[in-house]
Design an enzyme around this catalytic site. Structure first.
Site: not given
Ligand code: SAH
Length: 407
Positions: A215, A238, A260-261, A290, A310, A350
């Protein structure tokens, strides 16, 4: 210590333990002598009967023993044994908190810190623990006592609700261990920015601490654009509670779009934005899938200067790799479509099962199929409070590429 149960390895399966890898799989075990209970201390011996290491027994898991020491003279049931490890882990994190700009970090990163199955995350005066193996579960009182004694937190809270506990035959457990019940939103500082963390219900222990340094890299990239080109339009896919997005706003981005979802996560991010005193007008939150939202943005003709991808772990195991690779490629292609020439893509995986080499191939393939010319200008990994023991390469799970779209 004559009564300690013994695990005898098959002769052809001794190499990993000799190289101090902490996992013994069920297939490597010739026989179990004695009758160890789940979580019990066991002595692992070679096929010829020589002592190799101490470990914790996990009969329900494929990983039947997690090795904790290769020193026969060690006393792995003593408080001092674990105290020394905890103090070493804490010392390793001292640089993170040194300036006062960061108050949250991972203090104990399981195998990589010599504590298989234990995660300890610090959020200011609150410690959040996860007990993930039978061995650590059996030593829960010892570990809790040690953490309270060495770190003296206001609150010790448990989030042993990760799926991996199932593989150990353990049911989830969450809740307050000692101190005050944590507030719905805990305030932490990360690189000088305030974030709101829900340690009781948030993902993992509440926050993605492993992305802290990445970040900061995004912030740097945005600052450079502001200084050298023009304030960029940033798309944060995400986003969870808007981590990368908040850094982009702080660095002077023209606009930030979070996807985000989880509406809840976006809501927390919105509150953090206000809490930091940033005008919220340049920030747009989109709740949805997403994969779909990225396609919609393209249909709408939207473009961006920086895109962050991410996603959650697409591949939990080796058998998911092919499907996961298609997922990573799909979102990378969508992101490349949205980037103007000169734009930057911060893309992550990840999934431990996806190697850095494979991840680069996936991004290559996305660039080919979108007809974009792409350079790698940076490589990223997990933050330093998520170290990787050289004996445990599996701990090296987070990989990221900074890609510049040439044209
Ligand atoms: N970048 C963030 C961490 C991301 S974790 C940070 O720095 O804190 C992954 C995220 O993806 C989660 O918040 C989850 O809610 C979201 N997620 C999972 N599947 C998804 C999808 N299909 N569409 C959108 N968001 C999604």
């Amino acid at each position: 210590m004559a009564s300690i149960p013994r695990i005898i390895l098959k002769p052809e399966r001794e190499v990993a333990a000799l190289r101090r890898h902490p996992w013994i799989f069920s297939g490597a075990i010739a026989r179990v002598e004695g009758n160890p209970a789940p979580g019990a201390l066991v002595a692992v011996h070679s096929s010829k009967g020589e002592f190799m290491a101490w470990g914790h027994y996990s009969p329900k898991s494929q990983i039947q023993v997690r090795l904790i020491s290769w020193n026969e003279k060690a006393d792995p049931e003593s408080r001092d044994f674990w105290r020394a490890r905890l103090e070493s882990a804490i010392t390793g994190r001292m640089p993170i908190a040194a300036s006062g700009a960061t108050t949250a970090c991972r203090l104990v990163h399981a195998e990589s810190d010599g504590f298989p199955g234990l995660i300890v995350d610090q959020y200011g005066e609150t410690l959040v623990v996860q007990y993930l193996t039978a061995g650590m579960e059996a030593r829960r009182e010892l570990m809790n006592g040690l953490l309270l004694w060495v770190l003296q937190p206001h609150t010790l809270y448990e989030r042993s609700d990760a799926d991996v506990r199932e593989k150990e035959g353990l049911s989830p457990r969450t809740g307050l261990i000692t101190g005050e019940e944590p507030p719905a939103m805990l305030e932490i500082l990360e690189n000088g920015l305030t974030f709101l963390v829900d340690v009781r219900k948030g993902h993992k222990t509440g926050f993605y601490l492993d992305q802290r340094e990445n970040r900061a890299k995004l912030r740097e990239a945005v600052e450079q654009r502001v200084a050298l080109v023009e304030p960029p339009r940033v798309l944060n896919v995400f986003s969870y509670t808007g981590g990368f997005g908040l850094y982009a706003v702080a660095a002077g981005a023209l606009s930030v779009t979070n996807i985000d979802s989880s509406a809840e996560a976006l809501q927390i991010g919105w509150r953090a934005l206000t809490r930091n005193g940033f005008a919220s007008t340049a920030v747009q939150d989109i709740t949805g899938d997403a994969f779909q939202v990225l396609r919609n943005l393209r249909k709408e003709g939207r473009t961006f200067d920086i895109v962050v991808l991410d996603p959650p772990k697409f591949a939990a195991t080796q058998s998911d790799v092919e499907r996961a690779a298609r997922g990573y490629k799909d979102i990378a292609m969508q992101a490349l479509h949205l980037l103007d020439p000169g734009g930057l893509l911060f893309t992550f995986s990840c999934s431990g099962a996806i190697s850095a080499e494979l991840f680069q191939k996936i991004i290559f393939s996305a660039a080919m199929d979108t007809g974009r010319t792409v350079q790698i200008t940076g490589r990223m990994t997990q933050s330093s409070d998520h170290p990787v023991a050289l004996t445990f390469p599996e701990g090296d799970y987070l990989k990221g590429l900074i890609c510049r779209v040439v044209d």
